[in-house]
Design an enzyme around this catalytic site. Structure first.
Site, PDB file in Angstrom:
ATOM      1  N   ASP A  57      21.568  50.818  71.821  1.00 50.39           N
ATOM      2  CA  ASP A  57      22.316  51.441  71.149  1.00 50.39           C
ATOM      3  C   ASP A  57      21.953  51.675  69.977  1.00 50.39           C
ATOM      4  OD1 ASP A  57      22.522  48.743  71.299  1.00 50.39           O
ATOM      5  OD2 ASP A  57      24.154  48.822  69.939  1.00 50.39           O
TER       6      ASP A  57
ATOM      7  N   ASN B   1      30.173  38.054  72.198  1.00 53.32           N
ATOM      8  CA  ASN B   1      29.365  38.799  73.340  1.00 53.32           C
ATOM      9  C   ASN B   1      28.073  37.422  73.866  1.00 53.32           C
ATOM     10  OD1 ASN B   1      27.834  39.421  71.219  1.00 53.32           O
ATOM     11  ND2 ASN B   1      27.422  41.373  72.273  1.00 53.32           N
TER      12      ASN B   1
ATOM     13  N   GLU C 197      29.487  37.184  68.185  1.00 51.94           N
ATOM     14  CA  GLU C 197      28.818  38.507  68.569  1.00 51.94           C
ATOM     15  C   GLU C 197      27.241  38.333  68.077  1.00 51.94           C
ATOM     16  OE1 GLU C 197      26.686  41.904  67.794  1.00 51.94           O
ATOM     17  OE2 GLU C 197      27.490  40.899  65.979  1.00 51.94           O
TER      18      GLU C 197
ATOM     19  N   HIS D  15      27.389  50.671  70.745  1.00 49.32           N
ATOM     20  CA  HIS D  15      27.670  49.872  69.711  1.00 49.32           C
ATOM     21  C   HIS D  15      27.166  50.549  68.432  1.00 49.32           C
ATOM     22  CE1 HIS D  15      28.573  46.155  72.040  1.00 49.32           C
ATOM     23  NE2 HIS D  15      27.299  46.512  72.736  1.00 49.32           N
ATOM     24  N   ASP D  16      26.213  50.708  68.305  1.00 48.53           N
ATOM     25  CA  ASP D  16      25.629  50.881  66.749  1.00 48.53           C
ATOM     26  C   ASP D  16      25.766  52.491  66.339  1.00 48.53           C
ATOM     27  OD1 ASP D  16      24.416  48.405  66.943  1.00 48.53           O
ATOM     28  OD2 ASP D  16      22.482  48.952  67.275  1.00 48.53           O
TER      29      ASP D  16
HETATM   30  C1  PIR Z   1      24.174  44.037  72.571  1.00 51.64           C
HETATM   31  C2  PIR Z   1      23.473  43.494  71.433  1.00 51.64           C
HETATM   32  C3  PIR Z   1      22.659  42.213  71.599  1.00 51.64           C
HETATM   33  C4  PIR Z   1      23.081  41.482  72.698  1.00 51.64           C
HETATM   34  C5  PIR Z   1      24.019  42.100  73.676  1.00 51.64           C
HETATM   35  N1  PIR Z   1      24.355  41.131  74.766  1.00 51.64           N
HETATM   36  C6  PIR Z   1      24.394  43.333  73.613  1.00 51.64           C
HETATM   37  C7  PIR Z   1      22.906  44.148  70.319  1.00 51.64           C
HETATM   38  C8  PIR Z   1      23.089  45.691  69.982  1.00 51.64           C
HETATM   39  O1  PIR Z   1      22.041  46.452  69.690  1.00 51.64           O
HETATM   40  C9  PIR Z   1      24.217  45.513  68.806  1.00 51.64           C
HETATM   41  O2  PIR Z   1      23.558  46.055  67.760  1.00 51.64           O
HETATM   42  C10 PIR Z   1      24.973  44.401  68.801  1.00 51.64           C
HETATM   43  N2  PIR Z   1      23.503  43.632  69.200  1.00 51.64           N
HETATM   44  C11 PIR Z   1      25.897  44.011  69.773  1.00 51.64           C
HETATM   45  O3  PIR Z   1      26.366  42.674  69.780  1.00 51.64           O
HETATM   46 CA    CA Z   2      21.240  46.802  67.438  1.00 55.35          CA
END
Ligand code: PIR
Ligand code: CA
Length: 323
Positions: free
Chosen positions: A13, A157, A163, A238-239
């Site tokens: 992302d 997550n 997160e 996400h990003d």
């Molecule tokens: C996404 C990320 C890290 C771990 C998971 N399981 C999923 C990364 C993504 O690049 C985003 O910046 C952020 N970290 C979301 O948690």
């Molecule tokens: Ca990231």
């Protein structure tokens, strides 16, 4: 036109965020800085250069912190693979890194531009940003805004409440959220709405060419990972949401909140504790002796997916035309 420094750990992302920032005429991408996160610093830095090569992007890329401030290093190989950007063919870098450390690049760039013009967009662990703040505290009042991907107010997550970006370097996140600047937290509650659905993937496929192919390679790999790990039908981008909001603030709604980072919880370390201003009876709560409740952060709530998807498609088309 918004000036942006994109601090990232590419990352699937993150790669899309780089392309959106470079491919949208409303953004002036001043540089890309890298930080250990999704993979090691060496890997994510090479990936940043590969993304630039794949999309014909030429901006300074500066390498930053190779580990968190205090916490032991953690990577996200289960989602991003061994390279940190498994899936697409990763082309050879086409230019050399900026000779400066990311922290110095951030400080130099913020201080060289007019006050209130440079936006920081951190989309990985906040290590570089916290280090830059400590090395040059004047950046805090000088930047226009910080639009960061990190945190969550309903579910994490990596643990039920944390997160990844915050969990990897909670102390750095704490420094960033305590500072007196305009911070927008673009957390999982927002970014899990930003899905690269089959419809979006079809629109990108229809553009054709190498940039489209790269993006589809990105979403193919991370889509499988998200299906396996989280039972998502489509992968979240996400990003890119942070960049999208600087292009068009109407891309998501926000609410004011007091955001604190849990540093000590046995089960909650790295969680963002989000106290919304409009929660009745909570306005004057003050559990902390260090600071009054302060609703200084903007927390992203609801995405306008159509606007977001249009921006992604538009950026891929522009980068393709520019090759
Ligand atoms: C996404 C990320 C890290 C771990 C998971 N399981 C999923 C990364 C993504 O690049 C985003 O910046 C952020 N970290 C979301 O948690
Ligand atoms: Ca990231």
């Amino acid at each position: 036109m918004q000036k942006v420094i994109l601090d990232c750990d590419p990352g699937h992302d993150d790669a899309i965020a780089i392309m959106l920032a470079a491919g949208n005429p409303a953004i002036e991408l001043l540089g890309i800085t890298t930080v250990a996160g999704n993979q090691t610093l060496e890997k994510v830095t090479r990936n940043a250069l590969s993304v630039c090569a794949a999309a014909g992007i030429r901006v300074p890329v500066a390498k930053g912190a190779d580990r968190p401030l205090v916490a032991p290093q953690m990577v996200a190989e289960d989602i991003h693979g061994d390279t940190g950007l498994d899936g697409p063919v990763l082309p050879e870098p086409q230019f050399a890194l900026d000779p400066r450390h990311a922290v110095d690049f951030i400080i130099d760039t913020v201080m060289a531009h007019e006050p209130n013009t440079v936006n920081l967009v951190p989309v990985g662990p906040l290590t570089n940003i916290a280090l830059a703040m400590r090395k040059e505290p004047r950046i805090v009042e000088r930047v226009r805004s910080v639009v960061l991907m990190g945190g969550a107010h309903t579910r994490g997550n990596v643990t039920p409440h944390a997160e990844f970006n915050i969990a990897v370097d909670p102390e750095a996140a704490d420094v960033v959220f305590r500072a007196d600047w305009d911070v927008t937290m673009v957390g999982l509650d927002l970014t899990h709405q930003a899905l690269a659905t089959p419809e979006l993937q079809d629109r990108v496929r229809a553009i054709g060419g190498p940039v489209s192919e790269f993006v589809l390679g990105v979403w193919g790999f991370v889509g499988d990972a998200y299906r396996r790990q989280y039972e998502f039908d489509s992968p979240p981008v996400h990003d890119a949401c942070c960049v999208a909001a600087l292009i068009d603030p109407a891309v998501f709604t926000t609410a004011k909140a007091d955001v604190r980072v849990e540093l000590h919880g046995e089960w909650t370390k790295g969680a963002t504790v989000v106290n919304f201003q409009d929660v009745p009876g909570m306005h004057h709560s003050n559990g902390s002796a260090e600071r009054q409740t302060d609703f200084r952060a903007n927390v992203a709530l609801t995405l306008d997916w159509d606007r977001f998807a249009d921006q992604i498609v538009d950026a891929v088309a522009r980068l393709t035309a520019g090759l």
